[in-house]
Design a protein around this motif. Structure first.
Motif, PDB file in Angstrom:
ATOM      1  N   THR A  87       0.854  -1.180   0.000  1.00 30.53           N
ATOM      2  CA  THR A  87       0.000   0.000   0.000  1.00 30.53           C
ATOM      3  C   THR A  87       0.891   1.231   0.000  1.00 30.53           C
ATOM      4  O   THR A  87       1.926   1.253   0.670  1.00 30.53           O
ATOM      5  CB  THR A  87      -0.904   0.032   1.258  1.00 30.53           C
ATOM      6  OG1 THR A  87      -1.672  -1.155   1.303  1.00 30.53           O
ATOM      7  CG2 THR A  87      -1.829   1.227   1.241  1.00 30.53           C
ATOM      8  N   THR A  88       0.480   2.242  -0.734  1.00 29.28           N
ATOM      9  CA  THR A  88       1.154   3.533  -0.694  1.00 29.28           C
ATOM     10  C   THR A  88       0.305   4.487   0.128  1.00 29.28           C
ATOM     11  O   THR A  88      -0.906   4.581  -0.085  1.00 29.28           O
ATOM     12  CB  THR A  88       1.348   4.111  -2.106  1.00 29.28           C
ATOM     13  OG1 THR A  88       2.188   3.230  -2.844  1.00 29.28           O
ATOM     14  CG2 THR A  88       1.982   5.491  -2.057  1.00 29.28           C
ATOM     15  N   TYR A  89       0.922   5.139   1.062  1.00 26.25           N
ATOM     16  CA  TYR A  89       0.249   6.132   1.897  1.00 26.25           C
ATOM     17  C   TYR A  89       0.753   7.516   1.523  1.00 26.25           C
ATOM     18  O   TYR A  89       1.962   7.735   1.446  1.00 26.25           O
ATOM     19  CB  TYR A  89       0.560   5.888   3.377  1.00 26.25           C
ATOM     20  CG  TYR A  89      -0.334   4.874   4.034  1.00 26.25           C
ATOM     21  CD1 TYR A  89      -1.299   5.266   4.947  1.00 26.25           C
ATOM     22  CD2 TYR A  89      -0.214   3.525   3.744  1.00 26.25           C
ATOM     23  CE1 TYR A  89      -2.130   4.340   5.549  1.00 26.25           C
ATOM     24  CE2 TYR A  89      -1.028   2.590   4.340  1.00 26.25           C
ATOM     25  CZ  TYR A  89      -1.989   2.998   5.245  1.00 26.25           C
ATOM     26  OH  TYR A  89      -2.802   2.080   5.842  1.00 26.25           O
ATOM     27  N   VAL A  91       0.533  11.018   3.219  1.00 21.11           N
ATOM     28  CA  VAL A  91       0.192  11.610   4.509  1.00 21.11           C
ATOM     29  C   VAL A  91       0.450  13.104   4.414  1.00 21.11           C
ATOM     30  O   VAL A  91       1.588  13.535   4.229  1.00 21.11           O
ATOM     31  CB  VAL A  91       1.040  10.983   5.645  1.00 21.11           C
ATOM     32  CG1 VAL A  91       0.650  11.563   6.992  1.00 21.11           C
ATOM     33  CG2 VAL A  91       0.903   9.462   5.636  1.00 21.11           C
ATOM     34  N   GLU A 135       0.341  -2.096   7.725  1.00 23.13           N
ATOM     35  CA  GLU A 135      -0.526  -0.916   7.772  1.00 23.13           C
ATOM     36  C   GLU A 135      -0.945  -0.512   9.183  1.00 23.13           C
ATOM     37  O   GLU A 135      -0.874   0.672   9.524  1.00 23.13           O
ATOM     38  CB  GLU A 135      -1.772  -1.121   6.913  1.00 23.13           C
ATOM     39  CG  GLU A 135      -1.526  -1.029   5.439  1.00 23.13           C
ATOM     40  CD  GLU A 135      -2.789  -1.253   4.629  1.00 23.13           C
ATOM     41  OE1 GLU A 135      -3.839  -1.656   5.196  1.00 23.13           O
ATOM     42  OE2 GLU A 135      -2.743  -1.012   3.424  1.00 23.13           O
ATOM     43  N   GLU A 139      -0.192   3.192  10.666  1.00 19.36           N
ATOM     44  CA  GLU A 139      -1.275   4.104  11.046  1.00 19.36           C
ATOM     45  C   GLU A 139      -1.179   4.501  12.515  1.00 19.36           C
ATOM     46  O   GLU A 139      -1.449   5.645  12.878  1.00 19.36           O
ATOM     47  CB  GLU A 139      -2.628   3.459  10.742  1.00 19.36           C
ATOM     48  CG  GLU A 139      -2.891   3.346   9.256  1.00 19.36           C
ATOM     49  CD  GLU A 139      -4.140   2.551   8.918  1.00 19.36           C
ATOM     50  OE1 GLU A 139      -4.872   2.121   9.849  1.00 19.36           O
ATOM     51  OE2 GLU A 139      -4.384   2.344   7.716  1.00 19.36           O
ATOM     52  N   ILE A 151      -4.809  11.438   5.505  1.00 20.87           N
ATOM     53  CA  ILE A 151      -4.165  10.251   4.934  1.00 20.87           C
ATOM     54  C   ILE A 151      -4.992   9.694   3.783  1.00 20.87           C
ATOM     55  O   ILE A 151      -6.205   9.534   3.903  1.00 20.87           O
ATOM     56  CB  ILE A 151      -3.998   9.156   6.006  1.00 20.87           C
ATOM     57  CG1 ILE A 151      -3.184   9.686   7.190  1.00 20.87           C
ATOM     58  CG2 ILE A 151      -3.347   7.915   5.408  1.00 20.87           C
ATOM     59  CD1 ILE A 151      -3.180   8.753   8.386  1.00 20.87           C
ATOM     60  N   SER A 153      -4.668   6.346   1.077  1.00 21.12           N
ATOM     61  CA  SER A 153      -3.882   5.161   0.756  1.00 21.12           C
ATOM     62  C   SER A 153      -4.449   4.497  -0.487  1.00 21.12           C
ATOM     63  O   SER A 153      -5.638   4.592  -0.764  1.00 21.12           O
ATOM     64  CB  SER A 153      -3.876   4.181   1.930  1.00 21.12           C
ATOM     65  OG  SER A 153      -5.158   3.649   2.146  1.00 21.12           O
TER      66      SER A 153
END
Length: 182
Positions: A87-89, A91, A135, A139, A151, A153
């Motif tokens: 997963t790409t976050y 932020v 994840e 988080e 955020i 994702s």
């Protein structure tokens, strides 16, 4: 009555297997998808032969439908537990939170920081690529250091180069070396 229970149970087994096969294909894990697909076909053939042998009843049809629905639910739970992929976050922060950035990097996350202009002031964006299984920890860290962070994702389909890919290749090479020694 035994046929109805069997149909119900077969659907509860079949649909999660179908779900996993689909996910493995989407994630380009063809070997796993092939194995799970063969298992899926076996369960499917057994179930169809049971349903089509003899006269179908309303009870069998309801059992099939209920088993299918519950199977989807169970498949979702299994997929969430396996957490396959990355997963790409993104932020978004109101300030340049050095403590958060250093903590993320210390914990092994690759973090790229961008500076931008928001409507009212400068903003900072962190871009973080992580395994789906990591994840919750990610988080939690973000919430601890920056509770007002915005955020977003998403799941990337492909990536090449960079911090995480180098680390993955290094782990893969170590694994191959261990296999060769065995």
């Amino acid at each position: 009555m035994i046929d109805i229970i069997l149909i119900f149970l077969i659907q509860i087994v079949f649909v999660p297997i179908l779900t996993l096969r689909t996910i493995f294909m989407v994630k380009s894990e063809k070997e796993k998808a092939s194995f799970v697909g063969a298992l899926e076909a076996l369960v499917y053939i057994f179930g169809v032969s049971l349903v089509l042998s003899g006269e179908q009843s309303i009870g069998q049809m309801i059992a099939y439908a209920l088993g299918f629905g519950i199977g989807i639910y169970i498949g979702g739970i299994i997929e969430n537990k396996l957490a396959i992929g990355y997963t790409t976050y993104n932020v978004n922060l109101q300030s340049h939170n050095i403590e958060l950035i250093e903590k993320l990097r210390f914990e092994g996350y690759g973090v790229t920081v961008y500076e931008g202009q928001g409507r009212d002031s400068e903003r900072y964006k962190l871009e973080i690529l992580t395994k789906r299984s990591s994840e919750p920890k990610l988080e939690w860290i973000i919430e601890e250091y920056e509770p007002k962070a915005f955020i977003i994702s998403y799941e990337p389909r492909k990536f090449k180069g960079g911090f995480l890919v180098k680390a993955m290749k290094k782990r893969l090479n170590v694994k191959k070396q261990k296999e060769l020694k065995l």
